[in-house]
Design an enzyme around this catalytic site. Structure first.
Site, PDB file in Angstrom:
ATOM      1  N   ALA A   1       0.870  -1.178   0.000  1.00 46.03           N
ATOM      2  CA  ALA A   1       0.000   0.000   0.000  1.00 46.03           C
ATOM      3  C   ALA A   1       0.901   1.221   0.000  1.00 46.03           C
ATOM      4  O   ALA A   1       2.122   1.129   0.215  1.00 46.03           O
ATOM      5  CB  ALA A   1      -0.930   0.004   1.205  1.00 46.03           C
ATOM      6  N   TYR A   2       0.300   2.386  -0.227  1.00 44.76           N
ATOM      7  CA  TYR A   2       1.075   3.605  -0.417  1.00 44.76           C
ATOM      8  C   TYR A   2       0.780   4.612   0.688  1.00 44.76           C
ATOM      9  O   TYR A   2      -0.365   4.995   0.918  1.00 44.76           O
ATOM     10  CB  TYR A   2       0.776   4.210  -1.792  1.00 44.76           C
ATOM     11  CG  TYR A   2       1.287   3.324  -2.897  1.00 44.76           C
ATOM     12  CD1 TYR A   2       2.566   3.476  -3.398  1.00 44.76           C
ATOM     13  CD2 TYR A   2       0.500   2.285  -3.392  1.00 44.76           C
ATOM     14  CE1 TYR A   2       3.054   2.636  -4.375  1.00 44.76           C
ATOM     15  CE2 TYR A   2       0.984   1.433  -4.368  1.00 44.76           C
ATOM     16  CZ  TYR A   2       2.261   1.613  -4.857  1.00 44.76           C
ATOM     17  OH  TYR A   2       2.754   0.773  -5.823  1.00 44.76           O
TER      18      TYR A   2
END
Length: 389
Positions: A28-29
């Site tokens: 995820a970012y």
């Protein structure tokens, strides 16, 4: 520090990974910004945080650090503001290179992509029979794009086509996306960049003593972002502990400034009040300003291409951002700026003409002559004068 040089392809025959052992990846970012991307990834029994800089062509700087897997699991489990990417990665040797084939799952099920890292931009890439079309320049296939709009949401009739603008790196992809969405691209950049940085700040910096010391030394957040950091945490976690920790020492510092002010008129009163009134060195404003500077520089650099020039000329720039770009372009004597400026002026003149027609057609005997375009002119004028996306 390393330089990532990468090309990306679709896989025409996924049977190439049959019988191979793969590594399960979840990522995820924390930050998705034109100047910087920060990714958390769990790959098998290892975990990493990766920082990627702005792209130049198919190359960009990459910094990767291994972190305790329990930390990665905690971050991934707690993140509710961005969608996770799930995939299995397979390694397929091919002569002097190794293909990394990602078979996506979850909301991206059905997508199979092959990536190859190169030693230089001009390295020749072999084309095995199982390899499909190249998608290096198609922003939809970036993992960070899939986190925003998963492959499963694409439909043949509404899937956005690859940008018609020639792409020379991740920065171009972000800029093309801003131009395609309508409204002022720099207003949208500031809003999106601020939101992403706020989320990253709340995840990473609340317990960072060094960051809190720098925040206090800079006298905190600006008026806008003092409210925004609180709203972001409440939206993200439902609480306000993070902002409370950040704002505590800042408020104490500002209180100390007030206590030092003279309470009666003296020769130094005005100077002391002026010093206490100076704007803080807001870290969010600093981050957003740097992203804006990079975007404006890239935008002006791309004006040598006719397609980019047409896209910038037709962009719905607000007044402040038009003036900002105008000033930079004339200072640097950008060759094609006069053409862009003339088109922008013509766009604004059309808004004025439609405003005039709307007013003329607003009398009771002419109201039936009003057009939708005339009725929308006031909104367009407000966006031009006041900004917004």
């Amino acid at each position: 520090m390393g330089i990532e040089i990468e090309r990306k392809f679709l896989v025409a025959d996924a049977a190439v990974v049959d019988g191979l052992d793969g590594t399960a990846i979840t990522q995820a970012y924390l930050l998705d910004d034109p100047a910087c991307v920060i990714r958390i990834r769990r790959a098998g029994d290892r975990a990493f945080v990766t920082i990627k800089g702005a792209a130049v062509g198919i190359s960009r700087q990459e910094f990767e650090y291994e972190i305790p897997i329990v930390d990665a699991d905690t971050i991934l489990a707690a993140m509710n503001h961005g969608r996770q990417i799930e995939k299995t990665r397979y390694q397929v040797p091919d002569g002097e290179i190794t293909w990394e084939i990602d078979v996506f799952g979850g909301a991206d099920a059905g997508l199979v992509v092959a990536e190859v890292e190169l030693t230089n931009d001009n390295q020749v890439v072999p084309r095995p029979a199982w390899l499909g079309a190249e998608v290096t320049d198609d922003p939809r296939y970036l993992n960070v794009s899939l986190a925003r709009r998963p492959y499963g949401d694409w439909r043949a009739d509404d899937s956005p086509p690859p940008s018609r603008l020639p792409i020379e790196g991740l920065g171009d992809i972000s800029l093309a996306d801003l131009l395609a969405q309508g409204g002022c691209p720099l207003c949208r950049l500031r809003r999106d960049s601020s939101d992403r940085y706020l989320r990253a700040l709340l995840w990473e910096s609340v317990n960072d003593i060094g960051f809190r010391e720098r925040l206090t030394a800079g006298r905190g957040f600006c008026r806008q972002h003092a409210h925004a950091v609180l709203a972001a945490d409440r939206a993200q976690s439902g609480g306000s502990l993070g902002p409370a920790i950040l704002l505590m020492s800042v408020t104490r510092t500002r209180l100390a400034e007030l206590r030092r002010l003279p309470v009666s008129r003296t020769r130094r009163t005005r100077e002391a009040v002026s010093s206490a009134s100076r704007p803080p060195d807001c870290p969010i404003c600093g981050h957003v300003a740097e992203g804006e500077r990079i975007t404006v520089e890239r935008l002006l650099a791309r004006l040598t291409d006719s397609a980019w020039r047409a896209a910038v000329a037709s962009a719905e720039l607000c007044l402040d951002d038009l003036l900002r770009i105008w000033s930079t372009a004339t200072d640097r004597r950008v060759e094609h700026w006069p053409e862009v400026a003339a088109t922008q002026l013509a766009r604004i003149e059309r808004v004025v003409t439609r405003l005039d027609s709307f007013a003329y057609h607003s009398s009771h005997d002419r109201r039936h002559l009003q057009t939708d375009s005339e009725r929308a002119a006031a909104d367009e004028a407000a966006a031009f004068l006041g900004g917004g996306s």
